[in-house]
Design an enzyme around this catalytic site. Structure first.
Site, PDB file in Angstrom:
ATOM      1  N   ASN A   1      22.724   1.016 -11.056  1.00  0.00           N
ATOM      2  CA  ASN A   1      22.862   2.363 -10.503  1.00  0.00           C
ATOM      3  C   ASN A   1      23.002   2.230  -8.986  1.00  0.00           C
ATOM      4  OD1 ASN A   1      22.612   4.976  -9.601  1.00  0.00           O
ATOM      5  ND2 ASN A   1      20.493   5.252 -10.305  1.00  0.00           N
TER       6      ASN A   1
ATOM      7  N   LYS B   1      23.578   4.519  -6.904  1.00  0.00           N
ATOM      8  CA  LYS B   1      23.117   5.724  -6.182  1.00  0.00           C
ATOM      9  C   LYS B   1      24.173   6.125  -5.141  1.00  0.00           C
ATOM     10  CE  LYS B   1      18.446   4.401  -7.358  1.00  0.00           C
ATOM     11  NZ  LYS B   1      17.018   4.472  -7.091  1.00  0.00           N
TER      12      LYS B   1
ATOM     13  N   HIS C   1      17.962  11.418 -13.820  1.00  0.00           N
ATOM     14  CA  HIS C   1      17.291  10.462 -12.929  1.00  0.00           C
ATOM     15  C   HIS C   1      16.248  11.208 -12.099  1.00  0.00           C
ATOM     16  CE1 HIS C   1      16.596   7.561  -9.748  1.00  0.00           C
ATOM     17  NE2 HIS C   1      17.117   6.649 -10.552  1.00  0.00           N
TER      18      HIS C   1
ATOM     19  N   GLU D   1      15.529  11.113  -9.124  1.00  0.00           N
ATOM     20  CA  GLU D   1      16.035  11.630  -7.839  1.00  0.00           C
ATOM     21  C   GLU D   1      16.779  12.947  -8.049  1.00  0.00           C
ATOM     22  OE1 GLU D   1      17.963   7.983  -6.704  1.00  0.00           O
ATOM     23  OE2 GLU D   1      15.991   7.043  -6.496  1.00  0.00           O
TER      24      GLU D   1
ATOM     25  N   GLU E   1      11.689   4.960 -16.141  1.00  0.00           N
ATOM     26  CA  GLU E   1      11.626   4.600 -14.724  1.00  0.00           C
ATOM     27  C   GLU E   1      10.436   5.299 -14.081  1.00  0.00           C
ATOM     28  OE1 GLU E   1      15.753   3.279 -13.125  1.00  0.00           O
ATOM     29  OE2 GLU E   1      15.573   5.431 -12.846  1.00  0.00           O
TER      30      GLU E   1
ATOM     31  N   GLY F   1      12.380   1.716  -5.883  1.00  0.00           N
ATOM     32  CA  GLY F   1      12.613   1.397  -4.481  1.00  0.00           C
ATOM     33  C   GLY F   1      11.371   0.993  -3.703  1.00  0.00           C
TER      34      GLY F   1
ATOM     35  N   SER G   1      12.388  -1.214  -9.353  1.00  0.00           N
ATOM     36  CA  SER G   1      12.149  -2.485  -8.653  1.00  0.00           C
ATOM     37  C   SER G   1      12.399  -3.719  -9.513  1.00  0.00           C
ATOM     38  CB  SER G   1      10.735  -2.519  -8.051  1.00  0.00           C
ATOM     39  OG  SER G   1      10.603  -1.523  -7.045  1.00  0.00           O
TER      40      SER G   1
HETATM   41  P1  13P Z   1      15.359   0.271  -7.674  1.00  0.00           P
HETATM   42  O1  13P Z   1      15.812  -0.820  -8.596  1.00  0.00           O
HETATM   43  O2  13P Z   1      16.029   0.237  -6.335  1.00  0.00           O
HETATM   44  O3  13P Z   1      13.874   0.375  -7.621  1.00  0.00           O
HETATM   45  O4  13P Z   1      15.889   1.664  -8.328  1.00  0.00           O
HETATM   46  C1  13P Z   1      15.638   1.911  -9.678  1.00  0.00           C
HETATM   47  C2  13P Z   1      16.421   3.097 -10.088  1.00  0.00           C
HETATM   48  O5  13P Z   1      16.139   4.212  -9.697  1.00  0.00           O
HETATM   49  C3  13P Z   1      17.578   2.867 -10.971  1.00  0.00           C
HETATM   50  O6  13P Z   1      18.050   4.067 -11.502  1.00  0.00           O
END
Ligand code: 13P
Length: 250
Positions: A10, A12, A97, A99, A166, A172, A212
């Site tokens: 992803n 983003k 997601h 976010e 997640e 992150g 992560s």
């Molecule tokens: P990270 O791998 O950067 O922690 O992000 C995970 C994520 O949100 C994937 O959709």
């Protein structure tokens, strides 16, 4: 039928035309032996899906999007429908997601409608669920994820669905749950998926872990029971890291 593992990147809100070189490097490194072990997809920003199509799919790497609108078309300025994503070459779309849930107020009901729209357009939705730090500390992680699964999965899915667990606090941050916590959550998630869909359907549904995931922790996390792959954020931007994660399946 054993579940075929899926490692999904992803990106983003990251990536420009120059970043397609990373997709090309992934496609090159994805050799026949690795293809037999694991499915790979990249979910770049929508601006890059059409441009990435040739280089990705020639190397057997699939493409996904990061969100879709719940309607098929119409007066929704700035939005993109599942059918449009399919049109430019996506075969997956991430929905719900954390976010999107946090920044765009997406509720389980909206996520469910988006997942249904994706299925209707012939895309496989990757439905994301996961608790916040406060919810985990309050001992509510399982109940929150259970409720999200119940509310976010379409009840009568005509196609395949992927679920991604997640934990919000692991995204992150460099933090991850222990393998025991991941095992507990993924087992529970499969039971909840079965309760929602019935008919033994949960057995064929892949449940990804995300938050992560890095080359160093991928072998341990991917070995956990009921973990059928990874949804990778930061470490999916560079081919060298993303492929090192996929290597956990070789
Ligand atoms: P990270 O791998 O950067 O922690 O992000 C995970 C994520 O949100 C994937 O959709």
């Amino acid at each position: 039928m054993p579940r075929r593992p899926l490692v999904a990147g992803n990106w983003k809100m990251n990536g420009f035309i120059a970043s397609l070189a990373e997709v090309a490097a992934m496609a090159t490194a994805y050799d026949a032996a690795l293809k037999r072990k694991v499915e790979l997809i990249i979910c770049p920003p929508a601006t890059l899906i059409g441009l990435a199509l040739e280089v990705a799919t020639q190397g057997g790497v699939g493409l996904g999007a990061q969100d879709c609108h719940l309607s098929e078309s119409g007066a929704h300025t700035g939005d993109i429908s599942a059918k449009m994503l399919k049109d430019v070459g996506a075969s997956y779309v991430i929905v719900g997601h954390s976010e999107r849930r946090a920044e765009h107020g997406e509720t389980d009901r909206i996520v469910q409608a988006k997942a249904a729209a994706a299925l209707c357009a012939g895309l496989t939705p990757i439905v994301c669920v996961g608790e916040t730090r406060a919810e985990r500390e309050a001992g509510a992680a399982l109940s929150i994820v259970g409720r999200q699964i119940e509310g976010s999965l379409p009840a009568d899915a005509p196609g395949t669905i992927v679920v991604a667990y997640e934990p919000v606090w692991a995204i992150g941050t460099g933090l991850t749950p222990t393998p025991a916590d991941v095992a507990e959550m993924h087992k529970f998630a499969r039971e909840q998926i079965e309760a929602r869909l019935g008919g033994g359907k949960s057995e064929s549904i892949r449940i990804l872990y995300g938050g992560s995931v890095k080359p160093a922790n991928a072998p341990e996390l991917m070995a956990v029971e009921n973990v059928d792959g990874a949804l990778v954020g930061g470490a999916s931007l560079k081919a060298i890291d993303f492929m090192a994660i996929a290597e956990a399946y070789r």
